[in-house]
Design a protein around this motif. Structure first.
Motif, PDB file in Angstrom:
ATOM      1  N   VAL A 288     -51.501 -16.397  38.436  1.00 42.82           N
ATOM      2  CA  VAL A 288     -52.844 -16.033  38.901  1.00 42.82           C
ATOM      3  C   VAL A 288     -52.765 -15.426  40.298  1.00 42.82           C
ATOM      4  N   LEU A 289     -53.445 -14.298  40.484  1.00 41.53           N
ATOM      5  CA  LEU A 289     -53.608 -13.694  41.815  1.00 41.53           C
ATOM      6  C   LEU A 289     -55.093 -13.412  42.020  1.00 41.53           C
ATOM      7  N   VAL A 290     -55.717 -14.209  42.854  1.00 44.38           N
ATOM      8  CA  VAL A 290     -57.145 -14.063  43.139  1.00 44.38           C
ATOM      9  C   VAL A 290     -57.341 -14.179  44.642  1.00 44.38           C
ATOM     10  N   ALA A 291     -58.195 -13.345  45.189  1.00 49.34           N
ATOM     11  CA  ALA A 291     -58.427 -13.301  46.633  1.00 49.34           C
ATOM     12  C   ALA A 291     -59.422 -14.362  47.085  1.00 49.34           C
ATOM     13  N   GLN A 292     -59.172 -14.927  48.253  1.00 50.81           N
ATOM     14  CA  GLN A 292     -60.223 -15.638  48.969  1.00 50.81           C
ATOM     15  C   GLN A 292     -60.949 -14.601  49.816  1.00 50.81           C
ATOM     16  N   VAL A 293     -62.258 -14.532  49.717  1.00 47.69           N
ATOM     17  CA  VAL A 293     -62.997 -13.409  50.292  1.00 47.69           C
ATOM     18  C   VAL A 293     -64.020 -13.828  51.356  1.00 47.69           C
ATOM     19  N   ASP A 294     -63.922 -15.052  51.839  1.00 50.46           N
ATOM     20  CA  ASP A 294     -64.880 -15.543  52.834  1.00 50.46           C
ATOM     21  C   ASP A 294     -64.802 -14.749  54.140  1.00 50.46           C
ATOM     22  N   LYS A 295     -63.590 -14.404  54.562  1.00 54.08           N
ATOM     23  CA  LYS A 295     -63.406 -13.770  55.875  1.00 54.08           C
ATOM     24  C   LYS A 295     -64.055 -12.397  55.932  1.00 54.08           C
ATOM     25  N   ILE A 296     -63.814 -11.572  54.917  1.00 48.38           N
ATOM     26  CA  ILE A 296     -64.377 -10.218  54.944  1.00 48.38           C
ATOM     27  C   ILE A 296     -65.892 -10.255  54.798  1.00 48.38           C
ATOM     28  N   ALA A 297     -66.407 -11.254  54.089  1.00 43.29           N
ATOM     29  CA  ALA A 297     -67.862 -11.399  53.972  1.00 43.29           C
ATOM     30  C   ALA A 297     -68.470 -11.762  55.319  1.00 43.29           C
ATOM     31  N   ALA A 298     -67.816 -12.683  56.038  1.00 41.99           N
ATOM     32  CA  ALA A 298     -68.345 -13.144  57.319  1.00 41.99           C
ATOM     33  C   ALA A 298     -68.221 -12.081  58.407  1.00 41.99           C
ATOM     34  N   ASP A 299     -67.066 -11.411  58.474  1.00 41.55           N
ATOM     35  CA  ASP A 299     -66.799 -10.480  59.573  1.00 41.55           C
ATOM     36  C   ASP A 299     -67.350  -9.084  59.334  1.00 41.55           C
ATOM     37  N   LEU A 300     -67.259  -8.597  58.086  1.00 44.34           N
ATOM     38  CA  LEU A 300     -67.652  -7.219  57.798  1.00 44.34           C
ATOM     39  C   LEU A 300     -68.915  -7.125  56.952  1.00 44.34           C
ATOM     40  N   GLY A 301     -69.435  -8.264  56.520  1.00 42.09           N
ATOM     41  CA  GLY A 301     -70.627  -8.252  55.674  1.00 42.09           C
ATOM     42  C   GLY A 301     -70.380  -7.656  54.308  1.00 42.09           C
ATOM     43  N   PHE A 302     -69.132  -7.748  53.833  1.00 41.32           N
ATOM     44  CA  PHE A 302     -68.766  -7.121  52.561  1.00 41.32           C
ATOM     45  C   PHE A 302     -68.748  -8.135  51.429  1.00 41.32           C
ATOM     46  N   THR A 303     -69.407  -7.775  50.330  1.00 39.64           N
ATOM     47  CA  THR A 303     -69.238  -8.462  49.055  1.00 39.64           C
ATOM     48  C   THR A 303     -69.221  -7.408  47.961  1.00 39.64           C
ATOM     49  N   ALA A 304     -68.425  -7.633  46.942  1.00 35.42           N
ATOM     50  CA  ALA A 304     -68.327  -6.680  45.833  1.00 35.42           C
ATOM     51  C   ALA A 304     -69.627  -6.656  45.041  1.00 35.42           C
ATOM     52  N   LYS A 305     -70.132  -5.456  44.762  1.00 37.48           N
ATOM     53  CA  LYS A 305     -71.395  -5.301  44.045  1.00 37.48           C
ATOM     54  C   LYS A 305     -71.242  -4.631  42.680  1.00 37.48           C
ATOM     55  N   HIS A 306     -70.083  -4.013  42.433  1.00 40.60           N
ATOM     56  CA  HIS A 306     -69.898  -3.233  41.210  1.00 40.60           C
ATOM     57  C   HIS A 306     -68.701  -3.721  40.387  1.00 40.60           C
ATOM     58  N   SER A 307     -68.219  -4.931  40.661  1.00 39.01           N
ATOM     59  CA  SER A 307     -66.933  -5.355  40.107  1.00 39.01           C
ATOM     60  C   SER A 307     -67.030  -6.332  38.947  1.00 39.01           C
ATOM     61  N   ASP A 308     -68.207  -6.434  38.329  1.00 39.90           N
ATOM     62  CA  ASP A 308     -68.285  -7.213  37.092  1.00 39.90           C
ATOM     63  C   ASP A 308     -67.498  -6.483  36.006  1.00 39.90           C
ATOM     64  N   LEU A 309     -67.024  -7.218  35.028  1.00 42.11           N
ATOM     65  CA  LEU A 309     -66.121  -6.663  34.021  1.00 42.11           C
ATOM     66  C   LEU A 309     -66.765  -5.501  33.259  1.00 42.11           C
ATOM     67  N   GLU A 310     -68.044  -5.625  32.957  1.00 40.23           N
ATOM     68  CA  GLU A 310     -68.752  -4.576  32.218  1.00 40.23           C
ATOM     69  C   GLU A 310     -68.726  -3.251  32.981  1.00 40.23           C
ATOM     70  N   THR A 311     -69.049  -3.298  34.276  1.00 38.91           N
ATOM     71  CA  THR A 311     -69.090  -2.074  35.087  1.00 38.91           C
ATOM     72  C   THR A 311     -67.696  -1.502  35.282  1.00 38.91           C
ATOM     73  N   LEU A 312     -66.732  -2.371  35.536  1.00 39.20           N
ATOM     74  CA  LEU A 312     -65.349  -1.917  35.731  1.00 39.20           C
ATOM     75  C   LEU A 312     -64.873  -1.089  34.536  1.00 39.20           C
ATOM     76  N   ILE A 313     -65.014  -1.650  33.350  1.00 37.66           N
ATOM     77  CA  ILE A 313     -64.449  -0.995  32.168  1.00 37.66           C
ATOM     78  C   ILE A 313     -65.326   0.161  31.698  1.00 37.66           C
ATOM     79  N   THR A 314     -66.640   0.000  31.747  1.00 39.91           N
ATOM     80  CA  THR A 314     -67.519   1.079  31.290  1.00 39.91           C
ATOM     81  C   THR A 314     -67.350   2.332  32.146  1.00 39.91           C
ATOM     82  N   SER A 315     -67.293   2.178  33.470  1.00 38.67           N
ATOM     83  CA  SER A 315     -67.136   3.350  34.341  1.00 38.67           C
ATOM     84  C   SER A 315     -65.793   4.030  34.104  1.00 38.67           C
ATOM     85  N   ALA A 316     -64.750   3.221  33.938  1.00 42.13           N
ATOM     86  CA  ALA A 316     -63.427   3.798  33.668  1.00 42.13           C
ATOM     87  C   ALA A 316     -63.398   4.487  32.299  1.00 42.13           C
ATOM     88  N   TRP A 317     -64.035   3.876  31.305  1.00 42.35           N
ATOM     89  CA  TRP A 317     -64.085   4.454  29.960  1.00 42.35           C
ATOM     90  C   TRP A 317     -64.816   5.787  29.961  1.00 42.35           C
TER      91      TRP A 317
END
Length: 325
Positions: A288-317
């Motif tokens: 398993v390789l999964v990121a801990q993302v607390d730091k970038i959320a706190a410092d840069l205000g970043f959270t992924a908005k388009h990374s659900d599985l449906e959007t990932l695969i549909t856009s690529a398809w």
């Protein structure tokens, strides 16, 4: 309006970031040697074909366009190839990046966002992986990126270069309008391989091992949409402009999908069979390789908005489908 130099801006993540920065109103200048990038993916009129180690060219670009910041993507990025040709990777990624950074500093550019990788961690000691995890790369690709991060720390100390290194997990997806997407030669990333199999461009998809310590026995990875990655780079640039200190950040979602979950979702979205064959495990593949993302959320205000599985695969398809027409 800020003038930003993007190296590797004809590549997959680079081209999406160029587009995002242009939409924000920045003047974006791309430098790419087109070794792996695609000229058609460059959406800015300011394009230079050349090498990041060419100090004279960097000087020309910085002065002509009054560059104030840079985003550095240009690199070789195939893990398997790096195992066969380690010197090639250290020269292309580390040595040339050092020359590039020197040219920036010599010309007064003091802000840099660097495209790093989760490969700097090697085999993780804990999951999700925090940024302060030990960095022990297990391949020359990861090592070449870690060397650059360490070099940037030194350049901050010596010359006041402010930097952010973004450690990606698994980039995926394509632009919403299917204008730009993921095309590598050779292709090594799972989602494009799955979709190429769906399109009949490959006879079958190889699944490398089904005996991992995961719910379905296949590897679990953290997939981040390329649109989210582009946003992370823009936020990193803004953070540097606002005086945030230098540092490294994970860019992921904090959750993972297994190989079989990707395949099943692709079957559902595409309506295609997608034949698979079981192949031996690849040496060095963590469960398993999964990121801990607390730091970038706190410092840069970043959270992924388009990374659900449906959007990932549909856009690529959508992108891969129109390519095959």
């Amino acid at each position: 309006m800020t003038a930003i130099l993007v190296t590797g801006g004809a590549g997959y993540i680079g081209s999406h970031t160029v587009r995002h920065l242009m939409e924000q109103g920045h003047e974006v200048v791309v430098l790419d040697n087109l070794q792996t990038g695609h000229r058609g993916a460059v959406l800015t009129p300011h394009f230079y074909e050349g090498d990041i180690s060419d100090a004279a060219l960097i000087t020309e670009i910085v002065k002509k366009h009054r560059i104030t910041a840079a985003v550095h993507f240009a690199a070789l990025s195939l893990v398997g190839e790096s195992m066969k040709f380690p010197t090639k990777y250290l020269e292309a990624n580390t040595v040339k990046s050092q020359l590039f950074v020197h040219a920036l500093v010599d010309n007064g550019v003091k802000q840099l966002v660097f495209s790093s990788t989760a490969a700097v961690y090697g085999l993780p000691t804990q999951v999700p992986i925090p940024e302060d995890s030990p960095t022990h790369p297990i391949n020359p690709y990861g090592l070449s990126k870690l060397f650059i991060e360490q070099y940037l720390q030194m350049m901050d100390t010596l010359h006041g270069l402010k930097w952010v290194a973004l450690r990606y997990f698994n980039a995926a997806g394509a632009s919403e309008d299917a204008r730009i997407g993921e095309a590598h030669d050779p292709e090594t990333h799972l989602i494009p391989l799955v979709l190429q199999t769906a399109l009949g461009q490959r006879e079958s998809l190889s699944i490398f091992g089904n005996d991992y310590n995961t719910p379905d026995g296949t590897c679990v990875r953290d997939y981040i949409h390329v649109r989210d990655l582009a946003d992370a780079h823009a936020r990193a640039l803004q953070a540097l402009e606002n005086g945030k200190p230098s540092g490294s950040y994970n860019v992921g979602t904090g959750q993972g999908y297994s190989v079989l979950e990707i395949v099943e979702a692709a079957r559902r979205i595409t309506g295609r069979e997608i034949p698979t064959i079981l192949a031996p495990r690849r040496e060095g593949d963590p469960d398993v390789l999964v990121a801990q993302v607390d730091k970038i959320a706190a410092d840069l205000g970043f959270t992924a908005k388009h990374s659900d599985l449906e959007t990932l695969i549909t856009s690529a398809w959508n992108w891969h489908s129109q390519l095959s027409c």
